[in-house]
Scaffold this active site. Structure first.
Site, PDB file in Angstrom:
ATOM      1  CG  ASP A   1      -0.963  52.859 -69.919  1.00 16.60           C
ATOM      2  OD1 ASP A   1      -2.003  53.232 -69.341  1.00 16.60           O
ATOM      3  OD2 ASP A   1       0.169  52.942 -69.420  1.00 16.60           O
TER       4      ASP A   1
ATOM      5  CG  ASN B   1       3.154  63.502 -64.960  1.00 14.59           C
ATOM      6  OD1 ASN B   1       3.214  64.427 -65.774  1.00 14.59           O
ATOM      7  ND2 ASN B   1       2.125  62.678 -64.894  1.00 14.59           N
TER       8      ASN B   1
ATOM      9  CG  ASP C   1      -1.030  68.475 -68.268  1.00 14.53           C
ATOM     10  OD1 ASP C   1      -1.209  67.284 -67.955  1.00 14.53           O
ATOM     11  OD2 ASP C   1      -1.446  69.432 -67.590  1.00 14.53           O
TER      12      ASP C   1
ATOM     13  CD  GLU D   1      -0.652  56.821 -67.215  1.00 12.72           C
ATOM     14  OE1 GLU D   1      -0.049  55.982 -66.528  1.00 12.72           O
ATOM     15  OE2 GLU D   1      -1.332  57.745 -66.721  1.00 12.72           O
TER      16      GLU D   1
END
Length: 345
Positions: free
Chosen positions: A204, A212, A221, A247
């Protein structure tokens, strides 16, 4: 011809890669009218002078059983492409080649825009007629197109890692081979280390929401895409890499010991930390992992690794944690003892 069309139609309905590989070599044998003695589908793994041959399916005329190399084979035991002059020539020329003298054989490469990923080798006692070679090349083209369709449905659109829906089938194949329930004919158990096993790791990205929120989803992305590339460069050809969504990533890998599994994941963690992501700079990942147990389930194994990830995040992030080690130290309660299960959906 009707039988050929029916066989191709049946192949097009297959969604399991092993079954598709087996159908290919059987169809080549059946379509040769006795001219072909054996058909072998070979995957080329490795790079440069260290390219090797992994048998994905092999069948001999008069036999129905298809043999193959084990999924978790030690790739250093595989023969080099250079050990087979005809295969080497087919890979170098990126086109079909055949031997001019007995024993007669032909090698036909399987191509993608990135190069040759595999080949089909067929053996016979007599030179193969051009009509038959053309027929086999047509069958190979159909097979390669079907693989492309499978890739489209099985891979994550952004990272091109495997997606969530392919995980369960691969998981049960891994556990079957690990515990000897699915040993293909001609397969050889090459991992003899007493601690060898299959491990599931959950990865993770730390503080990914901040990426973001700060830089936008387009940059987010890009981080996911670059992380996937780092993962591919860090693991072996038969380690299975998944993006589960957002993620969160998953790795299925076979190692000789828990120490080897931990070291492989630690190398990835260090590589990610050292990488300069455009605009973002440095990111880190938290990783938890667990060995697969006899009669394990996808949700059970994932749940154990996920608890180890949660522990890593609660204790500083940017680290690799073993579920079994945490239970042994008393830092986690065994999931089985708790009666806990995790819904992956």
């Amino acid at each position: 011809m009707n039988a050929l069309v029916q066989s191709l139609a049946a192949m097009s309905g297959l969604r399991d890669r092993d079954a598709l590989d087996a159908a290919l070599v059987r169809l080549v044998i059946d379509s040769s009218e006795g001219a072909v003695h054996s058909a072998t589908l070979v995957r080329i793994v490795g790079e440069g002078d260290d390219r090797r041959c992994l048998v994905q399916a092999r069948v001999e005329a008069g036999h129905t059983q298809v043999s193959r190399d084990l999924l978790w084979i030690d790739w250093t035991t595989l023969p080099h492409v250079s050990d087979f002059p005809l295969r080497q020539l087919a890979v170098e020329r990126a086109r079909a080649v055949h031997s001019d003298s007995a024993p007669h054989a032909a090698a036909m490469p399987l191509l993608t825009p990135q190069g040759t990923w595999g080949l089909l080798e067929i053996d016979s006692s007599q030179p193969l007629p051009a009509r038959l070679l053309d027929l086999v090349e047509g069958i190979l083209l159909t097979y390669n197109n079907l693989l492309g369709l499978l890739d489209y449905g099985e891979k994550d659109a952004l990272t091109e890692l495997l997606n969530r829906k392919t995980f369960d089938g691969a998981f049960f194949k891994a556990t079957a081979e690990q515990h000897g329930d699915e040993l293909p004919e001609g397969g050889e158990r090459r991992h003899t280390h007493p601690d060898a096993g299959v491990w599931l790791a959950v990865l993770d990205i730390d503080h990914f929401k901040r990426v973001n929120d700060t830089y936008g989803h387009l940059i987010g992305d890009e981080v996911l895409l670059l992380l996937a590339r780092l993962m591919r460069s860090s693991f072996r050809f038969n380690d299975q890499l998944y993006r589960f969504g957002g993620e969160e990533f998953v790795v299925l890998m076979r190692c000789d010991s828990v120490e080897h599994a931990h070291a492989a994941l630690e190398r990835l963690r260090e590589k990610v930390q050292a990488y300069a992501f455009p605009q973002v700079g440095s990111i880190t990942v938290s990783i938890g992992f667990s060995v697969l147990l006899p009669h394990d389930t996808p949700s059970g194994a994932f749940g154990r690794a996920d608890k180890a990830v949660y522990h890593a995040k609660e204790h500083g992030r940017n680290q690799v944690c073993s579920y079994q080690a945490l239970v042994a130290s008393g830092e986690l309660v065994d999931q089985v003892a708790e009666g806990m299960d995790v819904d992956l959906f």
